[in-house]
Each structure stands twice: as C-alpha cells, then as structure tokens.
Design a protein around this motif. Structure first.
Motif, PDB file in Angstrom:
ATOM      1  N   TRP A 150      -4.636   1.790  -4.495  1.00 29.44           N
ATOM      2  CA  TRP A 150      -4.151   1.780  -3.562  1.00 29.44           C
ATOM      3  C   TRP A 150      -5.541   2.028  -2.956  1.00 29.44           C
ATOM      4  O   TRP A 150      -4.952   1.262  -2.153  1.00 29.44           O
ATOM      5  CB  TRP A 150      -3.781   3.127  -3.625  1.00 29.44           C
ATOM      6  CG  TRP A 150      -4.105   4.017  -1.746  1.00 29.44           C
ATOM      7  CD1 TRP A 150      -2.060   3.237  -1.469  1.00 29.44           C
ATOM      8  CD2 TRP A 150      -3.941   4.907  -1.367  1.00 29.44           C
ATOM      9  NE1 TRP A 150      -2.414   4.259   0.398  1.00 29.44           N
ATOM     10  CE2 TRP A 150      -3.279   4.495   0.079  1.00 29.44           C
ATOM     11  CE3 TRP A 150      -5.801   5.605  -1.306  1.00 29.44           C
ATOM     12  CZ2 TRP A 150      -4.413   5.139   1.255  1.00 29.44           C
ATOM     13  CZ3 TRP A 150      -6.226   5.874  -0.585  1.00 29.44           C
ATOM     14  CH2 TRP A 150      -5.614   6.162   0.774  1.00 29.44           C
ATOM     15  N   PHE A 189      -2.972   5.712 -10.435  1.00 27.71           N
ATOM     16  CA  PHE A 189      -2.775   4.808  -9.334  1.00 27.71           C
ATOM     17  C   PHE A 189      -3.985   5.346  -8.206  1.00 27.71           C
ATOM     18  O   PHE A 189      -3.508   4.137  -7.299  1.00 27.71           O
ATOM     19  CB  PHE A 189      -1.660   4.543  -8.748  1.00 27.71           C
ATOM     20  CG  PHE A 189      -0.347   4.126 -10.028  1.00 27.71           C
ATOM     21  CD1 PHE A 189      -0.350   3.072 -10.191  1.00 27.71           C
ATOM     22  CD2 PHE A 189       0.344   6.066 -10.211  1.00 27.71           C
ATOM     23  CE1 PHE A 189       0.339   2.920 -11.018  1.00 27.71           C
ATOM     24  CE2 PHE A 189       0.930   5.387 -11.831  1.00 27.71           C
ATOM     25  CZ  PHE A 189       1.211   3.800 -11.883  1.00 27.71           C
ATOM     26  N   ALA A 219      -4.723  -0.307   1.508  1.00 28.25           N
ATOM     27  CA  ALA A 219      -4.872   1.537   2.299  1.00 28.25           C
ATOM     28  C   ALA A 219      -6.061   0.119   3.413  1.00 28.25           C
ATOM     29  O   ALA A 219      -5.218   0.287   3.863  1.00 28.25           O
ATOM     30  CB  ALA A 219      -5.210   1.943   1.647  1.00 28.25           C
ATOM     31  N   PHE A 234       1.527   1.735  -3.643  1.00 30.93           N
ATOM     32  CA  PHE A 234       0.733   2.261  -4.434  1.00 30.93           C
ATOM     33  C   PHE A 234       0.092   4.238  -4.127  1.00 30.93           C
ATOM     34  O   PHE A 234       0.384   4.910  -5.069  1.00 30.93           O
ATOM     35  CB  PHE A 234      -0.330   1.446  -4.585  1.00 30.93           C
ATOM     36  CG  PHE A 234      -0.373   0.358  -5.560  1.00 30.93           C
ATOM     37  CD1 PHE A 234       0.104   0.439  -6.143  1.00 30.93           C
ATOM     38  CD2 PHE A 234      -0.819  -1.002  -4.947  1.00 30.93           C
ATOM     39  CE1 PHE A 234      -0.342  -0.889  -7.528  1.00 30.93           C
ATOM     40  CE2 PHE A 234      -0.636  -2.238  -5.774  1.00 30.93           C
ATOM     41  CZ  PHE A 234      -0.452  -1.881  -6.563  1.00 30.93           C
ATOM     42  N   LEU A 235       0.603   4.519  -2.294  1.00 28.64           N
ATOM     43  CA  LEU A 235       0.814   6.103  -2.144  1.00 28.64           C
ATOM     44  C   LEU A 235       1.456   6.330  -3.219  1.00 28.64           C
ATOM     45  O   LEU A 235       0.787   7.780  -3.190  1.00 28.64           O
ATOM     46  CB  LEU A 235       0.989   5.413  -0.510  1.00 28.64           C
ATOM     47  CG  LEU A 235       0.286   7.109  -0.455  1.00 28.64           C
ATOM     48  CD1 LEU A 235      -1.443   7.614  -0.388  1.00 28.64           C
ATOM     49  CD2 LEU A 235       0.375   7.251   1.178  1.00 28.64           C
ATOM     50  N   MET A 286       0.730   6.868  -6.734  1.00 28.29           N
ATOM     51  CA  MET A 286      -0.404   7.426  -6.814  1.00 28.29           C
ATOM     52  C   MET A 286       0.174   9.541  -6.436  1.00 28.29           C
ATOM     53  O   MET A 286      -1.221  10.736  -7.101  1.00 28.29           O
ATOM     54  CB  MET A 286      -1.428   7.654  -5.448  1.00 28.29           C
ATOM     55  CG  MET A 286      -2.841   8.032  -5.901  1.00 28.29           C
ATOM     56  SD  MET A 286      -3.852   7.170  -5.506  1.00 28.29           S
ATOM     57  CE  MET A 286      -3.188   7.820  -3.271  1.00 28.29           C
ATOM     58  N   GLN A 302       0.878  -0.965  -0.138  1.00 28.31           N
ATOM     59  CA  GLN A 302       0.283   0.020  -0.556  1.00 28.31           C
ATOM     60  C   GLN A 302       0.575   1.100   0.538  1.00 28.31           C
ATOM     61  O   GLN A 302       0.998   2.676  -0.505  1.00 28.31           O
ATOM     62  CB  GLN A 302      -1.029  -0.173   1.275  1.00 28.31           C
ATOM     63  CG  GLN A 302      -0.501   0.525   2.320  1.00 28.31           C
ATOM     64  CD  GLN A 302      -0.144   2.314   2.562  1.00 28.31           C
ATOM     65  OE1 GLN A 302      -0.952   2.394   1.989  1.00 28.31           O
ATOM     66  NE2 GLN A 302       0.336   2.445   3.833  1.00 28.31           N
ATOM     67  N   THR A 303       2.522   1.190   0.492  1.00 25.20           N
ATOM     68  CA  THR A 303       3.141   2.298   0.539  1.00 25.20           C
ATOM     69  C   THR A 303       3.569   2.595  -0.898  1.00 25.20           C
ATOM     70  O   THR A 303       3.278   3.928  -1.208  1.00 25.20           O
ATOM     71  CB  THR A 303       4.575   1.967   1.548  1.00 25.20           C
ATOM     72  OG1 THR A 303       3.700   1.707   3.370  1.00 25.20           O
ATOM     73  CG2 THR A 303       5.414   3.266   1.613  1.00 25.20           C
TER      74      THR A 303
END
Length: 755
Positions: free
Chosen positions: A337, A333, A341, A323-324, A327, A320-321
């Motif tokens: 995410w 993205f 998340a 993808f964040l 983004m 998740q980090t």
C-alpha cells in the motif's frame, strides 16, 4: 500529457536522480539491518521464518532444478489429489541465487546474500517510484520522497524479510510505469516474466490492468478512445505467462487454497500476517498516520484547485484504495500500500501545488524570505527536539546508513534548479529540505521499531549444533516431528538430511487431511489424550467422525522417528518425559544439559523395541505453570489468563504461547506457590505498547527479586525466588499498555519416581 519538468529536459539529471534514489533505498534498508554488522564466516540469520526457506531453496536450485515433488515435508500437500509440488516462488529463487553465491564466495553465509538482495529490491522500488513521478510530471519530488521515511514501520519490517515481497513490489511498479507510459509491447513480456517471478501475479496483474482500463473507459467519449491496446496486450501477457509457466497444471488449485483457504477466508488458525489490525486509532494515528494525512491533504487540494482527474491519476487512486481495503482485511498488505498511496498523493497534489508555488513566487521577496525562514526555524527546532528525545535509542550509534540515505535524498533538489526559474526551484528545494529534516527526526522511533522487529529470534549456534547431530546420527529421510508448523523453514535451512512432518502453511496439511492436522494441533499443545470431532476425507467426500488422539500418534499416524521440542512447548516436553515406553532423550546427550536445553530432541521408540529401565534423574525437577494456580488480582487490576484483553493469543518473540497472563495498564497479582518452588521463568513483553515502556517487578514475601524494563521487544527472564509464601508480580506503565508474561512457569525441586 503534462508539461515536461526541467529534469526531463536534461536526461542526465534524471538519471542521476534515479541513481541517488536507488542508493538511498539501499542505504535505508541497510540501516534496518544495521544490527547485522557481522564478519565473514559467521551466521547471524535473517528476520522471519520464511527467509530461511527461500534462501535454502535458492541454494538448492542448481542441484535440484525445478522441483515437482517436495521430499522434505511428509504430511504437507500442495494439491488436492497427488504429490505435485507448486513452487510459486521459483523465479524469485533464481534471482536470489547470484546474491547468495556471491556472499558465500566472499566468506559470508547465504543469508547475508539474501539481505543484499532485499536492499537492492528496496532501492529499485524507490527508483521506480521516482520514475513514475517523473513521467507524470510531478515537480518538487523531494517533497514526496521525504515522506518515504515516514512510511509505516511494518512496511520496512516486511521488506527486510528475504521473501518475494520486494521483487513483487518491483514488478507491480514496473508494470505501472509501462502502462502509464503506454509501452504495451514491452508490457506483454514484463507481465509474463512477473508471473514466473511470483505466482501471485496471476491475481495481481488483472487487478492492476483493470484499474487503468476502468479509468480509461470512464474518461473515453468515443468508441475508438477505449483502451483496446492496453486490454489486448495485458491479456496476451497474462496468457503467455500462464502458458509458459512450469507449474501451470496446479497453479489455480494452489492459488485457491493459498489465497482463500489461508489468506482471505481461513477456516483454521493461520499466521499473524493474515489477521487484520485490531486497533483502528493506532493504525490511523501512528502506523499509517503521516501517509493518510498526506493523502487526505492531496485530495482536498485537488478538490479545491482542480483540475479534473486524468485516467492515469484515477487509476493510481483506485489501486491504492484497493490495497488499503486489503490491508484492513490482512495486515500483510502493508507491504504494497505505501508506494501506491504516495503515488496517488503526489499525482493528486502535483498540479495544485505547482499553482500555489507560482502564486507564492509572485509575492514580495521579503514575505517569501520571512515565511521560509520561519518555517525553517520551526522545522529545525522540531527536528532537534525529536533527535534529542530519541538520541538515547540504540539506533543512533548505528545511524550511518540512515545519514547516507538522507544526504543522498537532499542532493536531489539541486538537480532541479534552473536559471530560468531559479526562484521557484530554490523555494521548492528549501521546502523539500525542511520536510526532509523534520521527517528524519520523526522517522527515528519508527525505524528503531523496525530494526528491533527484524532481529533473528533463533539461537542459530545451538540450532546448527542440533541439526549437525541429527545429520550425523539419524538415517537419511528419517521423519522428524516438530512442535510447531512455522519452524520448518529454519530447520530446513540447517538440515535437508531429514524430513519433517508439516510446514510452510497449515492449510497444506489441513486441506487434504483435516483429521491429521487436528491430531497435530492437540499433540503439540500437550492436550492429549483427547477425543474430538473432526472431518475425515473419504472417496465419497468429507464426513464428521469422532477420533481418539494420543501421544503415540507421533509414531503411528505421523510415522515420526524423532521429535524436536523447544522451550516454548514445555507441556509437550513433560508428556514425552513421562512416556518412557514411547520416547527417550536423544540430544543433548548429557542429562543435565538436556533438562536445561532450549531445544530438546527425543527419539521415538519402534513399536517392537525392548524398553530399557529408566535412569533416575541426577537433579530431579518439576514445573508448575503459574496460570494453573489461583491468581489473586489486586483490586482494580484487569488480569486475563492465557489471552490478551481482546481474547487473542499471547505472542512474544515471534512465538505463540499457550500459558501466561496479561495485565491491562498498571496492576499486580499475587499467588501462593506450591512447596519447594525456587525459580521462575517467563517471557515478558508488551502486547500493546503506548507512550513508552512498562516496568515489571517480582516480589517474594515483599522482597524485590526482579525489576525489568519491558518494551515491545520480548525479554526472557529466569529469576531465583527461593521458597516464598506469597509471590507478587507488579507492572507499572501507561493505562493503554497491555503487559503480558508468556509461558510463566515455576520450577521446583521434587523427588521423581524411579521408572
């Protein structure tokens, strides 16, 4: 491994729960599509341009099979040296085909089948999300499933596109479940299938597996505890997918151009989805605020109450980090995410919440009852206030699908009540129901925003009429020059009889012929004749050269026989109208209809063609762009000509505009129109919506001519202003809003020269 939950000890409860979550996801996206309440034999479209391309490609698959050249684009190349076509979505098109065929058999259009498919994909995503939570031993899952309603509205917008976004997310979550449950043999074939579904999986799969491998390595204490099986099976599946892929010879060249040339490090102007978010506070406070808040709270709970992170939870946090961070680089993205998340928040907070739940269960009954009653009273009051506030929105009369989704989710806590631990589970059910109630109220404006953004922006009836005329009155494979690269999917959906100049991605033209792309940009913007410095690709490499660009390049360099111009490219239309030796009106056939049409088709004359006399117009008109005139801002008004305050392009109704202006907050401008002006056309929109809509007013010599409420959904206006000496445009709205009038033009009656 964590202890099994009660639902895991009773598998039929688990299956019912997964089915309910799937149906809730299907209903939720159906609510986003609620404006699509159509009847058979009607065409209502789909959001986004690429939806049309993928739907048509699915329909063409039985006839053409695996394409190795793409004949419908003349000046677009997918590899550097030859005409090889790389279909990085061919697996997605195969999955989409049964849905489009089912829709046509039932009397609907193919795009309706595409919407059914995307609803199914969102249902599968949420079911897989719940399956991962079950396998991780997360109790009281309704607390986390309720947060789905508060995911960023742009997540639901992108999931509504008939694109590989939904299937790709399903693939990522499927691999995550297989890895976390150590189903490595099945994982080999799942990875290979994922690469065939979407070519971008060539990059996503190593990242996904690498996160879990890194987490296992950090946790391992001995050599034999290293994740050998996971690493080996992951590499084997990845290699198997590449070796069996029908487009393997061009895949890495294609991915390098698509991911880096267009996405992460573009050297030309690209689509909006590859741009970052500009407003950090809007992103953190509104778009992703609830999910970021839940994730932050989960981190704090885990730090305070423990236990130490196990590899599975650490891997999800790493994913998740990643993808964040992506983004922050490119807003597209947001489609990946939110699920990861939420998984990270649930797996981080699961053990601490269970510990706190047991503490709460040991309190006296009256204290628990009082606390729960107080929470429910406050929650219901908040939900009622929110629903009353948003009850006037257009979404509420069409909220049937949303109500179905909420009811389905509300059943889930009942499946987890067990007689041996009734008190704890009843409390969890009550807390989950409270959160679901509040989330529904908070979700109303977000889902309304998503619904408004997923409307089809094209006049499909007019497009059908235009394309039918082209099919019937032009030679097969005749080349059509379009006024923008991103309209190709819509035209392609309605017309495979002709060929178009460029499309799908500007980099596919620019990479091999940067000089041709520069010609295309200048011509479509009406900035010709011109001389500019560009790159020419030769046998010895790229070299800088000066080139002369003219309107006639449409015929000489692009070899086009027809040109389509929409109402957003009036400067190009003006040039073609004035180039009688080059182009003549082709559709609509009636001269009066041609001048008023949203879409105009010109026929490009052959170089040796005899030029007939030009007919005089029956109703001569000319146009003047408002931003070409001296604008006088009223004191204190911030006006930006041709751009937004941050310097970005004007955008409205999903289109970029070359003409117009923007006003920050509240203000007005004045202008003296030229003689003979009698009408004004413009597209009004909010570039940044904050705390409600704006009011736009137009005055002619102090007389109110127009009052329009402007939201973040663009509106096209056409107002008769007469012949005022002073024209005033005024906006009334919050200070943080940015009002824009895109492509505003004044129409005046003048006498044109005969030829």
């Amino acid at each position: 491994m964590p202890d099994l939950t009660e639902s895991q000890r009773r598998p039929w409860h688990q299956r019912i729960e997964l089915l309910l979550v799937f149906l809730a996801g299907f209903a939720l996206l159906s609510h986003i599509y609620a404006w699509d309440l159509n009847t058979p034999m009607t065409e209502i479209g789909a959001p986004g341009n690429d939806s049309f391309y993928h739907t048509r490609m699915a329909g063409l698959f039985p006839e053409h099979g695996l394409l190795h050249e793409f004949p419908w684009l003349r000046w677009t190349w997918f590899t550097q040296d030859d005409n090889r076509f790389v279909s990085h979505h061919y697996g997605f098109h195969m999955l989409l085909l049964p849905f489009t065929r089912a829709a046509t058999l039932l009397g609907y259009d193919e795009l309706t089948g595409g919407r059914w498919f995307m609803c199914t994909m969102l249902g599968l995503q949420l079911a897989l999300l719940d399956a991962i939570l079950i396998s991780a031993g997360v109790r009281f899952r309704i607390l986390w499933l309720a947060l789905i309603l508060l995911w960023p509205h742009q997540f639901f917008e992108r999931q509504a596109f008939v694109r590989a976004i939904g299937p790709t997310t399903v693939g990522l979550l499927t691999l995550t479940w297989l890895m976390l449950n150590r189903r490595y043999v099945i994982m080999i074939f799942a990875i290979a299938a994922f690469l065939h579904l979407y070519l971008g999986a060539v990059l996503y799969v190593p990242v996904l597996i690498g996160a879990l491998v890194a987490a296992e390595v950090l946790h391992a204490r001995r050599w034999r505890e290293l994740p050998w099986a996971l690493t080996g099976c992951g590499l084997l599946g990845w290699a198997l997918g590449i070796a069996t892929h029908p487009y393997q010879t061009g895949m890495f060249e294609f991915l390098q151009m698509q991911v880096f040339g267009t996405g992460l490090s573009p050297d030309i102007e690209v689509g909006r989805e590859w741009r970052p978010y500009n407003d950090v506070w809007w992103f953190a406070g509104y778009l992703a605020g609830p999910l970021l808040l839940a994730l932050t709270a989960a981190v704090l709970l885990r730090l305070r109450y423990g236990p130490r992170l196990e590899p599975r939870t650490l891997a999800i946090v790493l994913i998740q980090t990643g993808f964040l961070l992506l983004m922050f680089k490119a807003r597209r993205f947001v489609e990946f995410w939110p699920p990861f998340a939420l998984l990270a928040a649930a797996m981080l907070a699961g053990p601490p919440l269970e510990r706190l739940g047991h503490r709460f269960a040991r309190r006296p009954t009256w204290q628990r009852a009082l606390l729960l009653a107080t929470g429910w009273a406050l929650g219901l009051a908040m939900a009622a206030a929110l629903l009353l506030k948003w009850g006037r929105l257009p979404m509420m009369p069409h909220a049937t699908w949303l109500a179905i989704a909420v009811v389905l989710l509300s059943i889930i806590p009942l499946l987890q009540i067990d007689t041996r631990r009734r008190g704890l589970y009843v409390q969890g059910a009550l807390a989950g129901g409270l959160l679901l109630t509040v989330a529904t109220g908070l979700a109303a404006p977000r889902l309304e925003e998503a619904r408004g953004s997923t409307r089809c922006r094209y006049d499909l009836a007019t497009l059908n009429e235009m394309m039918a005329y082209l099919r019937e009155n032009t030679p097969r494979d005749a080349i059509v020059f379009t006024d923008d690269w991103d309209v190709f999917p819509v035209y392609f959906y309605h017309n495979t009889h002709n060929r178009f100049v460029v499309g799908l991605d500007p980099k596919f033209t620019h990479e091999r012929r940067p000089d041709l792309w520069d010609r295309y940009v200048r011509i479509t913007r009406g900035q010709v004749p011109a001389t500019m410095r560009t790159q020419l690709v030769t046998a010895t490499g790229r070299q800088e050269h000066d080139i002369d660009i003219a309107l006639s390049d449409i015929r000489t360099h692009f070899q086009a026989e027809y040109v389509i111009v929409d109402d957003d490219h009036d400067r190009l239309a003006d040039l073609l109208d004035g180039a009688w030796n080059l182009a003549e009106p082709f559709w609509p056939r009636d001269p009066d209809d041609f001048r008023r049409a949203d879409y105009r088709v010109y026929r490009i004359r052959a170089a040796e063609e005899a030029i007939p006399p030009r007919p005089r117009p029956t109703v001569p008109t000319a146009v003047v762009y408002l931003d070409d005139l001296p604008l006088r801002p009223v004191a204190g008004t911030d006006v930006f000509i041709g751009t937004r305050p941050d310097g970005s392009e004007l955008e409205a109704s999903g289109r970029r505009h070359l003409h117009g202006f923007s006003i920050r907050g509240q203000g007005s401008i004045e202008v003296t129109p030229p003689e003979g002006v009698w009408r004004m056309q413009a597209t009004l929109a909010l570039a940044v919506a904050e705390d409600g809509p704006c009011i736009a007013r137009v005055f002619g010599d102090g007389k109110l001519l127009l009052r329009e409420e402007v939201t973040d959904e663009a509106r096209t206006i056409d107002v008769t202003i007469g012949t005022p000496e002073v024209l005033t445009i005024e906006t009334i709205g919050p200070s943080g809003a940015v009002f824009q009038a895109a492509s505003p033009l004044l129409i005046r009656a003048v006498e044109l020269a005969g030829n």
